[in-house]
Scaffold this motif. Sequence first.
Motif, PDB file in Angstrom:
ATOM      1  N   UNK A  79      -0.033  -2.567   5.005  1.00  0.00           N
ATOM      2  CA  UNK A  79      -1.496  -2.607   4.993  1.00  0.00           C
ATOM      3  C   UNK A  79      -1.957  -1.155   4.909  1.00  0.00           C
ATOM      4  N   UNK A  80      -2.578  -0.783   3.789  1.00  0.00           N
ATOM      5  CA  UNK A  80      -2.710   0.633   3.451  1.00  0.00           C
ATOM      6  C   UNK A  80      -4.164   1.045   3.216  1.00  0.00           C
ATOM      7  N   UNK A  81      -4.482   2.270   3.637  1.00  0.00           N
ATOM      8  CA  UNK A  81      -5.826   2.809   3.423  1.00  0.00           C
ATOM      9  C   UNK A  81      -5.797   4.325   3.529  1.00  0.00           C
ATOM     10  N   UNK A  82      -6.913   4.938   3.155  1.00  0.00           N
ATOM     11  CA  UNK A  82      -7.073   6.383   3.256  1.00  0.00           C
ATOM     12  C   UNK A  82      -8.564   6.694   3.286  1.00  0.00           C
ATOM     13  N   UNK A  83      -8.896   7.909   3.713  1.00  0.00           N
ATOM     14  CA  UNK A  83     -10.266   8.410   3.618  1.00  0.00           C
ATOM     15  C   UNK A  83     -11.282   7.460   4.254  1.00  0.00           C
ATOM     16  N   UNK A  84     -11.070   7.141   5.512  1.00  0.00           N
ATOM     17  CA  UNK A  84     -12.017   6.279   6.228  1.00  0.00           C
ATOM     18  C   UNK A  84     -13.129   7.077   6.903  1.00  0.00           C
ATOM     19  N   UNK A  85     -12.947   8.356   7.155  1.00  0.00           N
ATOM     20  CA  UNK A  85     -13.997   9.282   7.603  1.00  0.00           C
ATOM     21  C   UNK A  85     -14.863   8.698   8.736  1.00  0.00           C
ATOM     22  N   UNK A  86     -14.214   8.363   9.838  1.00  0.00           N
ATOM     23  CA  UNK A  86     -14.883   7.867  11.049  1.00  0.00           C
ATOM     24  C   UNK A  86     -15.464   6.465  10.914  1.00  0.00           C
ATOM     25  N   UNK A  87     -15.172   5.763   9.833  1.00  0.00           N
ATOM     26  CA  UNK A  87     -15.750   4.439   9.611  1.00  0.00           C
ATOM     27  C   UNK A  87     -14.706   3.324   9.685  1.00  0.00           C
ATOM     28  N   UNK A  88     -13.539   3.589  10.229  1.00  0.00           N
ATOM     29  CA  UNK A  88     -12.479   2.578  10.204  1.00  0.00           C
ATOM     30  C   UNK A  88     -12.865   1.326  10.984  1.00  0.00           C
ATOM     31  N   UNK A  89     -13.729   1.485  11.995  1.00  0.00           N
ATOM     32  CA  UNK A  89     -14.155   0.330  12.778  1.00  0.00           C
ATOM     33  C   UNK A  89     -14.997  -0.658  11.994  1.00  0.00           C
ATOM     34  N   UNK A  90     -15.512  -0.275  10.840  1.00  0.00           N
ATOM     35  CA  UNK A  90     -16.328  -1.155  10.005  1.00  0.00           C
ATOM     36  C   UNK A  90     -15.507  -1.917   8.971  1.00  0.00           C
ATOM     37  N   UNK A  91     -14.203  -1.688   8.971  1.00  0.00           N
ATOM     38  CA  UNK A  91     -13.332  -2.262   7.948  1.00  0.00           C
ATOM     39  C   UNK A  91     -12.516  -3.406   8.541  1.00  0.00           C
ATOM     40  N   UNK A  92     -12.442  -4.498   7.825  1.00  0.00           N
ATOM     41  CA  UNK A  92     -11.585  -5.615   8.237  1.00  0.00           C
ATOM     42  C   UNK A  92     -10.146  -5.288   7.839  1.00  0.00           C
ATOM     43  N   UNK A  93      -9.274  -5.199   8.828  1.00  0.00           N
ATOM     44  CA  UNK A  93      -7.892  -4.778   8.591  1.00  0.00           C
ATOM     45  C   UNK A  93      -6.960  -5.964   8.776  1.00  0.00           C
ATOM     46  N   UNK A  94      -6.364  -6.480   7.721  1.00  0.00           N
ATOM     47  CA  UNK A  94      -5.452  -7.625   7.846  1.00  0.00           C
ATOM     48  C   UNK A  94      -4.203  -7.268   8.644  1.00  0.00           C
ATOM     49  N   UNK A  95      -3.568  -8.260   9.178  1.00  0.00           N
ATOM     50  CA  UNK A  95      -2.302  -8.061   9.879  1.00  0.00           C
ATOM     51  C   UNK A  95      -1.195  -7.797   8.862  1.00  0.00           C
ATOM     52  N   UNK A  96      -0.119  -7.219   9.342  1.00  0.00           N
ATOM     53  CA  UNK A  96       1.029  -6.927   8.499  1.00  0.00           C
ATOM     54  C   UNK A  96       2.102  -6.265   9.334  1.00  0.00           C
ATOM     55  N   UNK A  97       3.149  -5.784   8.687  1.00  0.00           N
ATOM     56  CA  UNK A  97       4.246  -5.135   9.402  1.00  0.00           C
ATOM     57  C   UNK A  97       4.007  -3.643   9.593  1.00  0.00           C
ATOM     58  N   UNK A  98       3.462  -2.981   8.553  1.00  0.00           N
ATOM     59  CA  UNK A  98       3.311  -1.523   8.572  1.00  0.00           C
ATOM     60  C   UNK A  98       1.873  -1.152   8.213  1.00  0.00           C
ATOM     61  N   UNK A  99       1.204  -0.442   9.122  1.00  0.00           N
ATOM     62  CA  UNK A  99      -0.120   0.116   8.853  1.00  0.00           C
ATOM     63  C   UNK A  99       0.072   1.535   8.324  1.00  0.00           C
ATOM     64  N   UNK A 100      -0.545   1.841   7.176  1.00  0.00           N
ATOM     65  CA  UNK A 100      -0.412   3.150   6.540  1.00  0.00           C
ATOM     66  C   UNK A 100      -1.795   3.759   6.358  1.00  0.00           C
ATOM     67  N   UNK A 101      -1.958   5.014   6.792  1.00  0.00           N
ATOM     68  CA  UNK A 101      -3.199   5.752   6.547  1.00  0.00           C
ATOM     69  C   UNK A 101      -2.827   7.093   5.923  1.00  0.00           C
ATOM     70  N   UNK A 102      -3.359   7.353   4.710  1.00  0.00           N
ATOM     71  CA  UNK A 102      -2.984   8.554   3.957  1.00  0.00           C
ATOM     72  C   UNK A 102      -3.999   9.681   4.102  1.00  0.00           C
ATOM     73  N   UNK A 103      -4.609   9.822   5.266  1.00  0.00           N
ATOM     74  CA  UNK A 103      -5.366  11.027   5.569  1.00  0.00           C
ATOM     75  C   UNK A 103      -6.872  10.906   5.497  1.00  0.00           C
ATOM     76  N   UNK A 104      -7.535  11.933   6.041  1.00  0.00           N
ATOM     77  CA  UNK A 104      -8.996  11.995   6.141  1.00  0.00           C
ATOM     78  C   UNK A 104      -9.556  10.792   6.893  1.00  0.00           C
TER      79      UNK A 104
END
Length: 306
Positions: A79-104
């Motif tokens: 489950x992958x994302x990047x560049x959430x800039x303090x807004x990650x709480x507004x995003x629906x994040x599905x379940x999975x095995x590995x959470x990936x965040x590529x910065x910012x």
Amino acid sequence: MFKPSSYSWCCWCHVPRVQDHPTATVHHLTHVPENEEEKELLAFNLAQDLGAGTEDRPFIVYRNPHETNRAALKRLRFVCMSDTHNEIGKISIPDGDVFVHCGDAVKHRTSARDLRIFNEFVGQLPHKYKLFVSGNHCVCLNPQQPEQSQKILNNMTYLQDQSIDIEGVRIYGSPWRPKRGCFYRAEAFGYDAKRIREDKWSKIPEDIDLLLTHGPPYSIRDYNRSTGDQLGCPALLDEIVTRIRPRIHLFGHMHSCYGASLYKSEDNEILEGDHMKLNSNNILFINLAIHQGKTFNQPTIIDYFY
């Protein structure tokens, strides 16, 4: 291949501009970049086979393209994302095995405070494994003290020029980009463009399944609409397509270029040169940038079979 002459330089702020470097030909699977809309590169047949990166239709990638019997293979869901800039709480994040965040994950002015808030949020996610690569806004992280960054981000694995093996899947993460000038304040992990290949990219091992960086490779989802330039790293592109050859490369940084593209060796004879290997170098490139001003993209879902 990349040489210092691949760049020209804007003298007043020392911003590198790529010149005379071969570009990659890719097949866009989702969200055609605005600078390529007229090229009609969207490959519908490939998109049908590979998926759409959503929870219902994840991208399906096999370590060995010739072994596709899913019942006989192991699977990890990323489950992958990047560049959430303090807004990650507004995003629906599905379940999975590995959470990936590529910065910012934060904004540079308040990064010291907000990176800790981000760490607490990620700690509440149900994913068994959580990976983070820093971005240029993470100015509170000291590149010379990655162990201190890991302490700040103790609810995830912080990757700064490191590999990790997750249940047999090999992943490498690195935060660097060609540096811009002092005009830019959000400039964490900027690196000398003339040395970045030798000092950083050449150290990436060849036997990896996934590569995580913050910035894109040159000419792949790296368009800057404000300047009209492609701002990805030529040295990173060359290392990826001629030597490293991961199955998947995940990055962010260029917000307007969110989406996935498939690279195939058979389309890139000029770029690969003597390193060309037909039918053995398909790479899924995905720009994961979530934040789009007042709107947000969705996390990208990948089912990796191996």
